[in-house]
Design a protein around this motif. Structure first.
Motif, PDB file in Angstrom:
ATOM      1  N   GLN A 297       0.854  -1.188   0.000  1.00 29.83           N
ATOM      2  CA  GLN A 297       0.000   0.000   0.000  1.00 29.83           C
ATOM      3  C   GLN A 297       0.886   1.233   0.000  1.00 29.83           C
ATOM      4  O   GLN A 297       1.591   1.490   0.969  1.00 29.83           O
ATOM      5  N   ILE A 298       0.848   1.972  -1.106  1.00 31.75           N
ATOM      6  CA  ILE A 298       1.665   3.181  -1.192  1.00 31.75           C
ATOM      7  C   ILE A 298       0.736   4.381  -1.304  1.00 31.75           C
ATOM      8  O   ILE A 298       0.056   4.564  -2.310  1.00 31.75           O
ATOM      9  N   TYR A 299       0.703   5.155  -0.238  1.00 30.29           N
ATOM     10  CA  TYR A 299      -0.242   6.266  -0.169  1.00 30.29           C
ATOM     11  C   TYR A 299       0.421   7.550  -0.658  1.00 30.29           C
ATOM     12  O   TYR A 299       1.318   8.078  -0.015  1.00 30.29           O
ATOM     13  N   LEU A 300      -0.019   8.022  -1.818  1.00 29.78           N
ATOM     14  CA  LEU A 300       0.550   9.249  -2.398  1.00 29.78           C
ATOM     15  C   LEU A 300      -0.571  10.253  -2.675  1.00 29.78           C
ATOM     16  O   LEU A 300      -0.606  10.896  -3.723  1.00 29.78           O
ATOM     17  N   ASP A 301      -1.497  10.352  -1.724  1.00 33.84           N
ATOM     18  CA  ASP A 301      -2.613  11.301  -1.864  1.00 33.84           C
ATOM     19  C   ASP A 301      -2.732  12.137  -0.595  1.00 33.84           C
ATOM     20  O   ASP A 301      -3.813  12.269  -0.017  1.00 33.84           O
ATOM     21  N   ASN A 302      -1.592  12.690  -0.182  1.00 35.86           N
ATOM     22  CA  ASN A 302      -1.562  13.427   1.083  1.00 35.86           C
ATOM     23  C   ASN A 302      -2.213  14.803   1.010  1.00 35.86           C
ATOM     24  O   ASN A 302      -2.306  15.486   2.028  1.00 35.86           O
ATOM     25  N   GLN A 303      -2.672  15.211  -0.170  1.00 41.08           N
ATOM     26  CA  GLN A 303      -3.452  16.441  -0.242  1.00 41.08           C
ATOM     27  C   GLN A 303      -4.863  16.184   0.285  1.00 41.08           C
ATOM     28  O   GLN A 303      -5.523  17.099   0.762  1.00 41.08           O
ATOM     29  N   SER A 304      -5.353  14.955   0.205  1.00 41.96           N
ATOM     30  CA  SER A 304      -6.726  14.715   0.657  1.00 41.96           C
ATOM     31  C   SER A 304      -6.778  14.361   2.138  1.00 41.96           C
ATOM     32  O   SER A 304      -7.733  14.714   2.821  1.00 41.96           O
ATOM     33  N   ASN A 305      -5.771  13.685   2.633  1.00 42.52           N
ATOM     34  CA  ASN A 305      -5.660  13.442   4.071  1.00 42.52           C
ATOM     35  C   ASN A 305      -4.274  12.874   4.357  1.00 42.52           C
ATOM     36  O   ASN A 305      -3.672  12.278   3.481  1.00 42.52           O
ATOM     37  N   THR A 306      -3.793  13.064   5.591  1.00 45.61           N
ATOM     38  CA  THR A 306      -2.490  12.509   5.945  1.00 45.61           C
ATOM     39  C   THR A 306      -2.651  11.476   7.051  1.00 45.61           C
ATOM     40  O   THR A 306      -3.631  11.494   7.803  1.00 45.61           O
ATOM     41  N   LYS A 307      -1.675  10.588   7.116  1.00 44.41           N
ATOM     42  CA  LYS A 307      -1.654   9.563   8.167  1.00 44.41           C
ATOM     43  C   LYS A 307      -1.362  10.236   9.515  1.00 44.41           C
ATOM     44  O   LYS A 307      -0.511  11.126   9.596  1.00 44.41           O
ATOM     45  N   LEU A 308      -2.059   9.789  10.542  1.00 44.57           N
ATOM     46  CA  LEU A 308      -1.841  10.339  11.881  1.00 44.57           C
ATOM     47  C   LEU A 308      -0.454   9.917  12.385  1.00 44.57           C
ATOM     48  O   LEU A 308      -0.081   8.749  12.304  1.00 44.57           O
ATOM     49  N   ASP A 309       0.297  10.884  12.907  1.00 44.10           N
ATOM     50  CA  ASP A 309       1.595  10.596  13.525  1.00 44.10           C
ATOM     51  C   ASP A 309       1.334   9.888  14.856  1.00 44.10           C
ATOM     52  O   ASP A 309       0.458  10.298  15.613  1.00 44.10           O
ATOM     53  N   LYS A 310       2.103   8.841  15.143  1.00 40.77           N
ATOM     54  CA  LYS A 310       1.887   8.054  16.360  1.00 40.77           C
ATOM     55  C   LYS A 310       2.000   8.937  17.617  1.00 40.77           C
ATOM     56  O   LYS A 310       1.250   8.764  18.580  1.00 40.77           O
ATOM     57  N   ARG A 311       2.911   9.892  17.592  1.00 42.61           N
ATOM     58  CA  ARG A 311       3.087  10.782  18.747  1.00 42.61           C
ATOM     59  C   ARG A 311       1.841  11.635  18.960  1.00 42.61           C
ATOM     60  O   ARG A 311       1.472  11.960  20.087  1.00 42.61           O
ATOM     61  N   VAL A 312       1.186  11.989  17.850  1.00 43.33           N
ATOM     62  CA  VAL A 312      -0.055  12.774  17.950  1.00 43.33           C
ATOM     63  C   VAL A 312      -1.153  11.909  18.557  1.00 43.33           C
ATOM     64  O   VAL A 312      -1.873  12.326  19.473  1.00 43.33           O
ATOM     65  N   PHE A 313      -1.246  10.690  18.055  1.00 47.72           N
ATOM     66  CA  PHE A 313      -2.240   9.740  18.567  1.00 47.72           C
ATOM     67  C   PHE A 313      -2.066   9.559  20.078  1.00 47.72           C
ATOM     68  O   PHE A 313      -3.038   9.632  20.844  1.00 47.72           O
ATOM     69  N   ASP A 314      -0.827   9.345  20.504  1.00 53.28           N
ATOM     70  CA  ASP A 314      -0.555   9.140  21.935  1.00 53.28           C
ATOM     71  C   ASP A 314      -0.960  10.360  22.770  1.00 53.28           C
ATOM     72  O   ASP A 314      -1.461  10.215  23.887  1.00 53.28           O
ATOM     73  N   SER A 315      -0.757  11.547  22.225  1.00 57.35           N
ATOM     74  CA  SER A 315      -1.095  12.757  22.987  1.00 57.35           C
ATOM     75  C   SER A 315      -2.605  12.906  23.161  1.00 57.35           C
ATOM     76  O   SER A 315      -3.079  13.494  24.132  1.00 57.35           O
ATOM     77  N   MET A 316      -3.367  12.351  22.231  1.00 58.16           N
ATOM     78  CA  MET A 316      -4.830  12.503  22.268  1.00 58.16           C
ATOM     79  C   MET A 316      -5.509  11.522  23.218  1.00 58.16           C
ATOM     80  O   MET A 316      -6.563  11.821  23.783  1.00 58.16           O
ATOM     81  N   MET A 317      -4.901  10.337  23.336  1.00 58.26           N
ATOM     82  CA  MET A 317      -5.551   9.239  24.059  1.00 58.26           C
ATOM     83  C   MET A 317      -6.133   9.604  25.434  1.00 58.26           C
ATOM     84  O   MET A 317      -7.291   9.285  25.721  1.00 58.26           O
ATOM     85  N   PRO A 318      -5.364  10.268  26.303  1.00 57.69           N
ATOM     86  CA  PRO A 318      -5.893  10.543  27.648  1.00 57.69           C
ATOM     87  C   PRO A 318      -7.171  11.385  27.616  1.00 57.69           C
ATOM     88  O   PRO A 318      -8.012  11.257  28.510  1.00 57.69           O
ATOM     89  N   PHE A 319      -7.312  12.203  26.586  1.00 59.31           N
ATOM     90  CA  PHE A 319      -8.458  13.118  26.534  1.00 59.31           C
ATOM     91  C   PHE A 319      -9.696  12.481  25.911  1.00 59.31           C
ATOM     92  O   PHE A 319     -10.764  13.067  25.867  1.00 59.31           O
ATOM     93  N   LEU A 320      -9.530  11.248  25.434  1.00 60.45           N
ATOM     94  CA  LEU A 320     -10.688  10.522  24.904  1.00 60.45           C
ATOM     95  C   LEU A 320     -11.391   9.750  26.016  1.00 60.45           C
ATOM     96  O   LEU A 320     -12.614   9.678  26.058  1.00 60.45           O
ATOM     97  N   ILE A 321     -10.611   9.176  26.932  1.00 69.32           N
ATOM     98  CA  ILE A 321     -11.206   8.299  27.933  1.00 69.32           C
ATOM     99  C   ILE A 321     -11.113   8.882  29.348  1.00 69.32           C
ATOM    100  O   ILE A 321     -12.087   8.931  30.075  1.00 69.32           O
ATOM    101  N   GLU A 322      -9.925   9.397  29.669  1.00 67.91           N
ATOM    102  CA  GLU A 322      -9.663   9.786  31.053  1.00 67.91           C
ATOM    103  C   GLU A 322     -10.143  11.194  31.385  1.00 67.91           C
ATOM    104  O   GLU A 322     -10.870  11.420  32.340  1.00 67.91           O
TER     105      GLU A 322
END
Lengths: 124, 412
Positions: free
Chosen positions: B3-28
């Motif tokens: 899978q080679i994603y070359l359509d980053n104008q339509s959306n980008t993959k979430l950075d793992k560090r960003v995902f980790d920063s969000m987690m506490p605010f979803l549940i806790e």
């Protein structure tokens, strides 16, 4: 659900009867002025039947799949049978087309009819 | 399959560090930041910390940042909100001809309400016609909105210069607000609102490996703007609605990561882009780069080629079958079956525009992926050209056939 039906994708990926016939009995060309698809059909007629059919198409996935399936549908049919084939029949045979593609890419039957008209005009 | 994603104008993959920063605010930490009990305070603190990080990326002050739900909302708020707030001093607005639909359609609505709109044209590379911009400015001009970088053909405008043209023009009577849509630029190239001198700027988390569902509008201190959502006091009463804290926290983290990595990632992405451009040019005949040259003012990750004699949608479907995901500006690839307005604005030949294919790269792409694309691409083009009546006409006669919308096909 995928944008195109499985049947469309199958014909798009493996189109039948692509090519040209050098000594064709009839050639039909249809171009859609809206989005720019274009199909050229070549036929050989023997004993009032379509003995061979080839096409070349410039266009989207739907346009290529339509060309492929209509060439298959026409093979071995009589001139009258092919003339009664409609663009709607072709879309049905493909398991449907996306709404916005119904009118612009679905021109295969029209292109074949033109090829037959071209063949008839040469006979006169 | 690969899978080679070359359509980053339509959306980008979430950075793992960003995902980790969000987690506490979803549940806790789910408190509403407007509540003053402890769980609310945690959210409020996170919200304001994120605002500082987001502001810092574009050299703004935190209180100049309004969070919204997406780039389109920010653009709607900017265009309609500023026009409504300034309409007592005039009703003339200028935008470019290659803006995003959220600008174009906001403008359409304002036109119905009696605003007068001028469209600045661009040249064949997508650069704003500065002379025309100068000429278009009037005594009753209140707002100019010009995109910083175009997602489709990659053109980066000299915003600082355009702002100075608008602000220094003698035709202008009152204050003219300058807004820029920087959704495609922010995260890819440096953005500095103070240096640019803009009054408002749109940017979004989803184009910089942040989450979807959050964007921002920079509103320079003192600029009047009418809210477009009526409700409570959130976002300084300029954008009501309970704040999307997890997404905003993620946006803050994404901006922090961009600030840290921009220079090195930029260099890396430019390298991939240049390899893709030179590789395609050397492997496939009759292809044309749309937009500026790589060494000119082109977005780092943007590659837009017109592949002559074939159509873009069939091209990207065959690429998809090989695991490569890209976009196209062709009519057949769009829902309204029209050639993209950006390609029309750079006055591309309709037949050539039909073969447009857009690759947009990100920091997650690799050299191996680009080499794979370069390996697969030529045979896909060959396959479609072998099927194309336009190509066989060209091969047999040496002539090209033109496609003019609204007419039949003719020979050149």
């Amino acid at each position: 659900m995928a944008f195109y039906s499985e049947k469309v994708m199958e014909h798009f990926a493996n189109p039948r009867n692509v090519g040209e016939i050098k000594d064709a009995d009839g050639i039909g060309e249809v171009g859609n002025p809206v989005c720019g698809d274009m199909m050229t059909f070549y036929i050989k007629v023997n004993n009032n039947r379509i003995e061979n059919v080839k096409f070349k198409t410039f266009g989207c996935g739907a346009a290529i799949a339509v060309s492929s399936i209509v060439s298959e549908m026409a093979f071995g049919k009589t001139i009258e049978e092919v003339m009664s084939l409609t663009n709607v029949d072709v879309a049905k045979a493909l398991g449907g087309l996306p709404q916005n593609k119904m009118h612009c890419s679905n021109l295969g039957a029209s292109a074949l009819h033109k090829a037959i008209e071209n063949y008839k005009s040469k006979k006169l | 399959m690969r899978q080679i994603y070359l359509d980053n104008q339509s959306n980008t993959k979430l950075d793992k560090r960003v995902f980790d920063s969000m987690m506490p605010f979803l549940i806790e930490y789910y408190g509403n930041p407007q509540s003053i009990y402890s769980l609310g305070v945690v959210s409020k603190d996170a919200l304001e910390l994120a605002r500082c990080k987001v502001a810092s990326l574009i050299n703004a002050d935190a209180e100049e940042i309004i969070f919204t739900s997406c780039g389109s909302e920010s653009n709607n708020l900017a265009i309609k909100g500023i026009a409504e707030a300034l309409k007592s001093s005039g009703r003339h607005i200028i935008i470019s001809s290659i803006e995003h639909f959220s600008i174009l359609n906001s403008i359409k609505k304002l036109e119905k309400e009696g605003f007068d709109v001028s469209f600045v044209p661009v040249d064949d590379k997508g650069n704003i016609d500065e002379l025309r911009l100068k000429e278009m400015l009037r005594k009753d001009t209140i707002l100019v909105s010009i995109q910083y970088a175009n997602p489709e053909i990659g053109t980066i405008q000299d915003i600082k210069k355009l702002v100075s043209i608008v602000k220094q023009n003698k035709n202008v009577g009152n204050f003219v607000a300058f807004h820029t849509d920087a959704v495609s630029a922010c995260g890819a190239i440096p953005v500095d609102v103070k240096d640019f001198g803009v009054d408002a700027l749109t940017f979004s988390a989803s184009t910089m490996h942040g989450p979807r569902g959050v964007a921002a509008l920079y509103i320079k201190r003192g600029l009047k703007i009418n809210p477009q959502i009526d409700g409570g006091v959130q976002e300084n009463s300029k954008r009501s609605g309970t704040e999307n804290v997890p997404a905003i926290v993620g946006f803050g983290k994404a901006c922090e990561v961009v600030k840290e990595e921009l220079v090195s990632k930029n260099r890396f992405i430019c390298k991939l882009r240049d390899r893709l451009i030179s590789g395609l040019l050397s492997k496939v005949e009759y292809i044309y780069l749309n937009g500026p040259q790589a060494q000119e003012n082109r977005l780092p990750g943007n590659v837009n080629f017109s592949i002559e004699f074939i159509e873009g949608e069939s091209l990207f479907l065959l690429l998809d079958a090989k695991g490569v995901m890209v976009a196209s500006g062709s009519a057949c690839a769009s829902k309204n079956l029209k050639l993209s307005h950006v390609l029309r604005a750079i006055d591309i030949d309709a037949a050539i525009g039909q073969g447009s294919i857009i690759f947009t790269l990100s920091k997650f792409n690799t050299k191996e992926e680009i080499e794979y694309v370069l390996e697969e691409f030529p045979s896909i083009v060959r396959r479609l050209r072998d099927m194309s009546p336009l190509y066989s006409h060209f091969v047999h006669t040496g002539k090209r056939r033109v496609i003019i919308p609204g007419t039949n096909f003719g020979d050149v």
